[in-house]
Write an enzyme that holds these catalytic residues in place. Sequence first.
Site, PDB file in Angstrom:
ATOM      1  N   MET A   1       0.956  -1.294  -0.053  1.00 25.20           N
ATOM      2  CA  MET A   1       0.262   0.045  -0.076  1.00 25.20           C
ATOM      3  C   MET A   1       0.932   1.212   0.043  1.00 25.20           C
ATOM      4  SD  MET A   1      -2.882  -1.145   2.786  1.00 25.20           S
ATOM      5  CE  MET A   1      -1.577  -1.628   4.136  1.00 25.20           C
TER       6      MET A   1
ATOM      7  N   GLY B   1       1.668   4.268   4.688  1.00 26.82           N
ATOM      8  CA  GLY B   1       2.651   3.365   3.905  1.00 26.82           C
ATOM      9  C   GLY B   1       2.867   2.220   4.389  1.00 26.82           C
ATOM     10  N   SER B   2       2.366   0.839   3.831  1.00 24.85           N
ATOM     11  CA  SER B   2       2.681  -0.263   4.604  1.00 24.85           C
ATOM     12  C   SER B   2       2.250  -1.513   3.615  1.00 24.85           C
ATOM     13  CB  SER B   2       1.911  -0.369   5.639  1.00 24.85           C
ATOM     14  OG  SER B   2       0.524   0.148   5.549  1.00 24.85           O
ATOM     15  N   ARG B   3       2.199  -2.616   4.331  1.00 22.85           N
ATOM     16  CA  ARG B   3       2.118  -3.847   3.568  1.00 22.85           C
ATOM     17  C   ARG B   3       1.341  -4.786   4.146  1.00 22.85           C
ATOM     18  NH1 ARG B   3       7.391  -7.383   1.531  1.00 22.85           N
ATOM     19  NH2 ARG B   3       6.336  -9.464   1.648  1.00 22.85           N
TER      20      ARG B   3
END
Length: 245
Positions: free
Chosen positions: A114, A202-204
Site C-alpha cells: 500500500m 504506507g505499509s504492507r
Amino acid sequence: MRAARHPAVTASHRTFSLLDRILVPIHREGWRFAGLFAIATLLLWWLWSPLGWVGLVATLWCIYFFRDPPRVTPIRAGLVIAPADGVVQAIEPAVPPAELGMPALPLIRISVFMNVFDVHVNRMPVDGTVLSLGYRPGKFFNASLDKASEFNERQSVRLRSADGHEFAVVQIAGLVARRIRCDIETNQAVRAGERFGLIRFGSRVDVYLPEGIAPLVVVGQRSVAGETVFADLQSAEPMRRGEMR
C-alpha cells in the site's frame, strides 16, 4: 417493456452517485490527525501565506489518506477476499510468523503493498474466528522490500474459517509507517470484508493461504480490500499467470 426514467430522476441519481464517490467516510482515527494538520496550517498561514497553501494541501491529503469507503464483498462460502488496497507485490511460499504458533511449513503468501495514496483500512479475508494475535516490534524498511516481512514491525492474526481452514493475516509497518492498529480480539467471530484495522502511513499486508490452495490473483494486479477475490477454497483451478497489456 421497461419504463423510461424521468430525466430529473436520472440526473438526481447521477448527482448522488458522484457525491458518494467524493464524500467518502473518514476513519475515526483520521479526524485527530486532520485537526493537527489544520492547526499547523493556520500557524503556517500566520507566518507566511505561501506556507499556508502547502499546509492546506497537506491537510487535504491527510483527510484523503484516512478515507474509509464502503465495499461490496462477495459472500459465497469458500472465497478468500483481499484484506488491503494496493498492488499484489509478491506471491511465494513462506513460513507464517512464529508468534502465531502455526506449523513451521511454507504456505503460499500473497503480499499487498500500500502506498500513501491507497486506502489503508484493512479488512478480513474470510468468515471465521480469531484464534490468536501476535505483535512483534521491528525495523521500518521500505514495505516493498522482501525483508520487510521478516524484519519490520508487524501485527499478526491467525484465523480459522467455518470449514476448518486456517489463515494468517499480517499487517506490516513500512518506511514511513509508525503505527499499526488492530481492533479485534482473540476468540472474536469475524466476517469477510469486515474492517479490522489500519496502518498509517504506507505499509504492507500479507495473507497466508491454507496448504494446497492456489491464489486467483497475479503479481502486479491491483487489489481492492473487501472486494477482490484472492482464492477460492472450492476451486481446483491452478495458480494463475498474468501479463501486462
